[in-house]
Write a protein that holds these residues in place. Structure first.
Motif, PDB file in Angstrom:
ATOM      1  N   UNK A   1       0.827  -1.207   0.000  1.00 51.39           N
ATOM      2  CA  UNK A   1       0.000   0.000   0.000  1.00 51.39           C
ATOM      3  C   UNK A   1       0.861   1.256   0.000  1.00 51.39           C
ATOM      4  N   UNK A   2       1.899   1.281   0.832  1.00 49.10           N
ATOM      5  CA  UNK A   2       2.760   2.464   0.938  1.00 49.10           C
ATOM      6  C   UNK A   2       3.470   2.742  -0.385  1.00 49.10           C
ATOM      7  N   UNK A   3       3.992   1.701  -1.026  1.00 43.55           N
ATOM      8  CA  UNK A   3       4.740   1.875  -2.267  1.00 43.55           C
ATOM      9  C   UNK A   3       3.867   1.738  -3.509  1.00 43.55           C
ATOM     10  N   UNK A   4       2.558   1.609  -3.328  1.00 44.17           N
ATOM     11  CA  UNK A   4       1.589   1.507  -4.430  1.00 44.17           C
ATOM     12  C   UNK A   4       2.020   0.446  -5.446  1.00 44.17           C
ATOM     13  N   UNK A   5       2.349  -0.737  -4.932  1.00 42.60           N
ATOM     14  CA  UNK A   5       2.791  -1.822  -5.800  1.00 42.60           C
ATOM     15  C   UNK A   5       1.615  -2.402  -6.580  1.00 42.60           C
ATOM     16  N   UNK A   6       1.851  -2.797  -7.816  1.00 43.64           N
ATOM     17  CA  UNK A   6       0.798  -3.490  -8.562  1.00 43.64           C
ATOM     18  C   UNK A   6       0.467  -4.822  -7.897  1.00 43.64           C
ATOM     19  N   UNK A   7      -0.662  -5.392  -8.234  1.00 47.78           N
ATOM     20  CA  UNK A   7      -1.135  -6.621  -7.610  1.00 47.78           C
ATOM     21  C   UNK A   7      -0.156  -7.774  -7.679  1.00 47.78           C
ATOM     22  N   UNK A   8       0.476  -7.958  -8.823  1.00 42.61           N
ATOM     23  CA  UNK A   8       1.411  -9.070  -8.998  1.00 42.61           C
ATOM     24  C   UNK A   8       2.617  -8.922  -8.079  1.00 42.61           C
ATOM     25  N   UNK A   9       3.169  -7.718  -7.998  1.00 40.78           N
ATOM     26  CA  UNK A   9       4.329  -7.486  -7.138  1.00 40.78           C
ATOM     27  C   UNK A   9       3.937  -7.609  -5.659  1.00 40.78           C
ATOM     28  N   UNK A  10       2.754  -7.135  -5.317  1.00 45.40           N
ATOM     29  CA  UNK A  10       2.267  -7.289  -3.947  1.00 45.40           C
ATOM     30  C   UNK A  10       2.091  -8.742  -3.561  1.00 45.40           C
ATOM     31  N   UNK A  11       1.608  -9.550  -4.521  1.00 46.21           N
ATOM     32  CA  UNK A  11       1.428 -10.984  -4.260  1.00 46.21           C
ATOM     33  C   UNK A  11       2.774 -11.674  -4.055  1.00 46.21           C
ATOM     34  N   UNK A  12       3.775 -11.325  -4.888  1.00 41.84           N
ATOM     35  CA  UNK A  12       5.109 -11.915  -4.730  1.00 41.84           C
ATOM     36  C   UNK A  12       5.700 -11.510  -3.380  1.00 41.84           C
ATOM     37  N   UNK A  13       5.548 -10.225  -3.022  1.00 43.11           N
ATOM     38  CA  UNK A  13       6.044  -9.752  -1.730  1.00 43.11           C
ATOM     39  C   UNK A  13       5.362 -10.491  -0.580  1.00 43.11           C
ATOM     40  N   UNK A  14       4.051 -10.677  -0.673  1.00 39.40           N
ATOM     41  CA  UNK A  14       3.307 -11.368   0.377  1.00 39.40           C
ATOM     42  C   UNK A  14       3.733 -12.825   0.488  1.00 39.40           C
ATOM     43  N   UNK A  15       3.847 -13.521  -0.634  1.00 39.54           N
ATOM     44  CA  UNK A  15       4.269 -14.922  -0.595  1.00 39.54           C
ATOM     45  C   UNK A  15       5.694 -15.061  -0.053  1.00 39.54           C
ATOM     46  N   UNK A  16       6.569 -14.133  -0.441  1.00 41.64           N
ATOM     47  CA  UNK A  16       7.931 -14.152   0.083  1.00 41.64           C
ATOM     48  C   UNK A  16       7.965 -13.931   1.586  1.00 41.64           C
ATOM     49  N   UNK A  17       7.154 -12.972   2.067  1.00 39.14           N
ATOM     50  CA  UNK A  17       7.107 -12.702   3.502  1.00 39.14           C
ATOM     51  C   UNK A  17       6.557 -13.903   4.271  1.00 39.14           C
ATOM     52  N   UNK A  18       5.514 -14.530   3.760  1.00 41.14           N
ATOM     53  CA  UNK A  18       4.939 -15.705   4.426  1.00 41.14           C
ATOM     54  C   UNK A  18       5.987 -16.811   4.518  1.00 41.14           C
ATOM     55  N   UNK A  19       6.744 -17.010   3.463  1.00 43.28           N
ATOM     56  CA  UNK A  19       7.793 -18.035   3.492  1.00 43.28           C
ATOM     57  C   UNK A  19       8.869 -17.684   4.516  1.00 43.28           C
ATOM     58  N   UNK A  20       9.281 -16.432   4.538  1.00 44.98           N
ATOM     59  CA  UNK A  20      10.297 -15.999   5.507  1.00 44.98           C
ATOM     60  C   UNK A  20       9.768 -16.141   6.929  1.00 44.98           C
ATOM     61  N   UNK A  21       8.524 -15.723   7.151  1.00 41.52           N
ATOM     62  CA  UNK A  21       7.923 -15.801   8.488  1.00 41.52           C
ATOM     63  C   UNK A  21       7.827 -17.254   8.949  1.00 41.52           C
ATOM     64  N   UNK A  22       7.519 -18.160   8.030  1.00 34.82           N
ATOM     65  CA  UNK A  22       7.448 -19.587   8.384  1.00 34.82           C
ATOM     66  C   UNK A  22       8.837 -20.131   8.700  1.00 34.82           C
ATOM     67  N   UNK A  23       9.832 -19.720   7.931  1.00 38.72           N
ATOM     68  CA  UNK A  23      11.204 -20.184   8.178  1.00 38.72           C
ATOM     69  C   UNK A  23      11.729 -19.650   9.507  1.00 38.72           C
ATOM     70  N   UNK A  24      11.316 -18.450   9.880  1.00 37.71           N
ATOM     71  CA  UNK A  24      11.770 -17.859  11.150  1.00 37.71           C
ATOM     72  C   UNK A  24      11.358 -18.697  12.359  1.00 37.71           C
ATOM     73  N   UNK A  25      10.337 -19.529  12.202  1.00 38.43           N
ATOM     74  CA  UNK A  25       9.924 -20.402  13.304  1.00 38.43           C
ATOM     75  C   UNK A  25      11.039 -21.373  13.670  1.00 38.43           C
ATOM     76  N   UNK A  26      11.901 -21.702  12.724  1.00 37.57           N
ATOM     77  CA  UNK A  26      13.018 -22.610  12.995  1.00 37.57           C
ATOM     78  C   UNK A  26      14.008 -22.013  13.993  1.00 37.57           C
ATOM     79  N   UNK A  27      14.013 -20.683  14.103  1.00 35.15           N
ATOM     80  CA  UNK A  27      14.952 -20.012  14.996  1.00 35.15           C
ATOM     81  C   UNK A  27      14.401 -19.823  16.406  1.00 35.15           C
TER      82      UNK A  27
END
Length: 171
Positions: free
Chosen positions: A101-127
């Motif tokens: 929202x802040x960077x006014x990303x198009x839908x596709x880029x927002x989806x990639x960012x969201x999927x990347x964050x979810x993956x990172x957040x899930x991996x952080x559970x290992x720590x």
């Protein structure tokens, strides 16, 4: 993660019913009308759904996968703690949604960012020392494997015959 995916499929039905109820009550004819009010309504409906079921111990998907949410001592959680867990669980999605929202990303880029964050957040559970998700650590909850105890008299008991009926001789 399989439970999470199953929960997502179940939530599709919850979103469908909530959207239908909202559009019927608000007389919304166009999907873009009252969009933010609909999003707020669905957020509240999700909160009610998860807080209710987590305070009972499990959602339907959690029952399927034999998972139960408890506090750090293994006791059932209160509705207040379930609400806290619901608020912290939005850490899975709010940071990338806010950045989109802040960077006014198009839908596709927002989806990639969201999927990347979810993956990172899930991996952080290992720590985490107990290998649990961070929203559970922040809320003072944890997930455990739990199978409901067998109800007495349910397994191995023959069905009673109807009164006055002769026992059947068929195998």
């Amino acid at each position: 993660m399989a439970c999470w995916m199953y929960e997502g499929m179940l939530m599709f039905g919850v979103v469908f019913l909530a959207g239908y109820l909202f559009s019927t009550l608000s007389q919304t004819r166009n999907a873009l009308d009252n969009r933010h009010a609909l999003q707020a309504f669905v957020f509240v409906i999700f909160g009610i759904y998860f807080v209710w079921f987590w305070a009972k111990g499990q959602t339907l998907a959690m029952k399927t996968w034999n998972i139960r949410v408890v506090d750090v001592h293994g006791a059932p959680i209160t509705q207040k703690r379930a609400l806290l867990r619901y608020a912290f669980s939005w850490l899975w999605f709010l940071p990338p949604l806010a950045a989109s929202w802040i960077f006014a990303l198009p839908g596709r880029e927002g989806a990639v960012l969201t999927l990347g964050w979810v993956a990172i957040w899930a991996i952080l559970a290992r720590f985490h020392p107990q290998k649990q998700f961070w929203h559970d650590a922040f809320a003072g909850t944890r997930l455990i494997t739990w199978v409901a105890p067998e109800r007495p008299g349910r397994k191995g008991k023959p069905k009673p015959e109807a009164a006055g009926a002769a026992p059947s001789s068929q195998p």
